[in-house]
Design an enzyme around this catalytic site. Structure first.
Site, short mmCIF file in Angstrom:
data_model
loop_
_atom_site.label_atom_id
_atom_site.label_comp_id
_atom_site.label_asym_id
_atom_site.label_seq_id
_atom_site.Cartn_x
_atom_site.Cartn_y
_atom_site.Cartn_z
CD GLU B 47 -0.49 -1.66 3.07
OE1 GLU B 47 -0.27 -2.49 2.27
OE2 GLU B 47 -0.48 -1.55 4.41
CG ASN B 48 5.15 1.22 0.14
OD1 ASN B 48 4.42 -0.11 -0.02
ND2 ASN B 48 6.43 1.44 -0.05
#
Lengths: 233, 218
Positions: B47-48
């Site tokens: 999710e980064n």
């Protein structure tokens, strides 16, 4: 500065106008893609009572963690904190306030802030402590909470390359929150590893158009690694 | 025998399908990547801002600008893409990720999940977990069935602050695979050698038990 040239000559000039009590939006995820020298300049300046909007708060001795040393941060708006002892101490002593915000909501708050959208509805956080006290509205049978956008007096951003007009390209996952942070500052300050002339970057490959950038400075970076994980060759 | 962490990950991996985009949380969920069935293509979302996460780098490949959501240095596979956090959560919140696997402290019969906060202890934050549980339709929670002192983590009602409300439909523990439907846990499979009675004893929330409960196959 003249025309669209955003270059400034010093870090002092880059952070000129930052005052006690202001809100600063910072790019970066963990220690990846953080504007480490701009943070260093804020430490040198000694500005206090700052509110930082940033996914994390660095570690002891690096990143935003260095601003805890002289208690320059009053409040953090973050999704995940506490990778540093000093942070924990100041939080438990009531010297530091934290507003925990889901990571996607945090990114969207910055994006919306930069795009002139004052608030948005999201399912994230409904029915949890994050949703407490927030307006709830039902769309198509599902409940959503109203989240307000964020803008900052300053945004501090780390990019890889820029042209002198402030068109930016990020490198790998050092992109993270930087593009949204860049849009959401009244004054957006960017530090980069390389500066080229306008026309040298492919216009279709620019991540952040120069319109969002007010000040640009060339830096050198330590790029500390938080979790060094290796495959044995 | 209760499943080991590796077996738990292996059982969860059986839920993956060819062509799935998958987000794996920290801990046991991360191990799921080691058991992608042979011949199957799965792309991992971090999710980064990375779709197509690969293995850890060699010393030569090590790059401070290439990390995953656990802040570990990683590589990208061929065909990967990299993007901003807003884009990443548009994928997650827009329901584009096919499968999300994450850990929890507690899950209850209404599909509520508590996974980020124990009052009285230092609260570090929810990271992307609230977005993941709110955005995904297909979520698997992996955790031990009971705490070290024997308290059930499968409850009539979560006692800890929630990460998400009414969003969990599947739970894989070291003892059982359960689905959550109509306000109850439904026992689907049991770990090899684990009795149905042990699962009943360690499930505090209502548990629906069919006549035959097959053992998990590995």
């Amino acid at each position: 500065m003249s025309g669209f040239n955003k270059l400034v000559g010093s870090y002092e000039e880059a952070m000129a106008g930052l005052e006690d009590g202001m809100t600063v939006i910072a790019g970066g995820f963990g220690l990846c893609g953080i504007p480490e020298n701009l943070i260093g300049e804020i430490k040198n300046k000694g500005t206090t009572d700052l509110t930082f909007v940033s996914n994390n708060c660095g570690v002891d001795g690096f990143g935003l963690g260095v601003l805890l040393e002289d208690k320059q941060i009053k409040k953090m708006v973050s999704s995940y904190v506490g990778e540093n002892k000093l942070f924990e101490e100041q939080l438990l002593a009531g010297e530091l306030e934290v507003e925990l915000t889901p990571q996607g909501t945090l990114a969207e708050k910055m994006r919306a802030g930069g795009a002139g959208i004052p608030a948005f509805y999201t399912a994230t956080g409904y029915g949890t402590p994050v949703g407490e006290g927030k307006e709830v509205k039902e769309f198509n049978g599902r409940n959503y909470i109203l989240e307000e956008a964020i803008t900052g007096d300053f945004a501090i951003v780390k990019a890889w390359k820029a042209d002198t007009y402030g068109n930016l390209v990020y490198r790998h996952t050092a992109q993270n929150f930087n593009p949204m942070a860049a849009t959401a500052g009244k004054i957006t300050v960017v530090e980069v590893e390389e500066i080229v002339q306008p026309g040298e970057l492919d216009p279709a490959h620019i991540h952040t158009p120069g319109i969002y950038v007010d000040r640009l400075i060339l830096g050198t970076f330590e790029k500390r690694i938080e979790q060094r994980t290796i495959t044995q060759a | 025998m209760a499943l080991s962490r590796e077996q738990l990950a292996q059982r969860v991996a059986q839920e993956m399908k060819d062509g799935y985009y998958v987000n794996l949380g920290i801990g046991i969920p991360t191990l799921v990547a080691n058991y992608v069935p042979e011949g199957m293509e799965v792309m991992l979302q971090s999710e980064n801002g990375l779709l197509g996460m690969g293995r850890f780098p060699t010393e030569d490949e090590l790059d401070a600008d290439m990390i995953n959501a656990g802040k570990q240095t990683v590589t990208a596979i061929k065909g990967a893409s990299i993007f901003s956090s807003a884009e990443s959560f548009a994928m997650i919140r827009g329901g584009h990720v096919d499968l999300t696997v994450l850990g929890a402290f507690e899950v209850d019969v209404r599909g509520n999940i508590a996974s980020y906060m124990i009052p009285g202890k230092l609260i570090k934050g929810m990271g992307g977990a609230m977005d993941l549980v709110a955005g995904a339709d297909n979520i698997i929670v992996t955790m031990t069935h009971a705490s070290k002192n024997g308290d059930s983590k499968l409850l009539p009602k979560c006692t800890l602050p929630l990460t998400g409300a009414g969003c969990i439909k599947k739970v894989v523990t070291d003892l059982a695979f359960m689905e959550i439907r109509n306000g109850a846990f439904w026992l689907i499979e049991r770990a090899p050698g684990v009795s149905v009675q042990e699962i009943i004893d360690k499930t505090a929330g209502e548990l629906v038990v069919p006549d035959v409960v097959p053992e998990m196959q590995f």
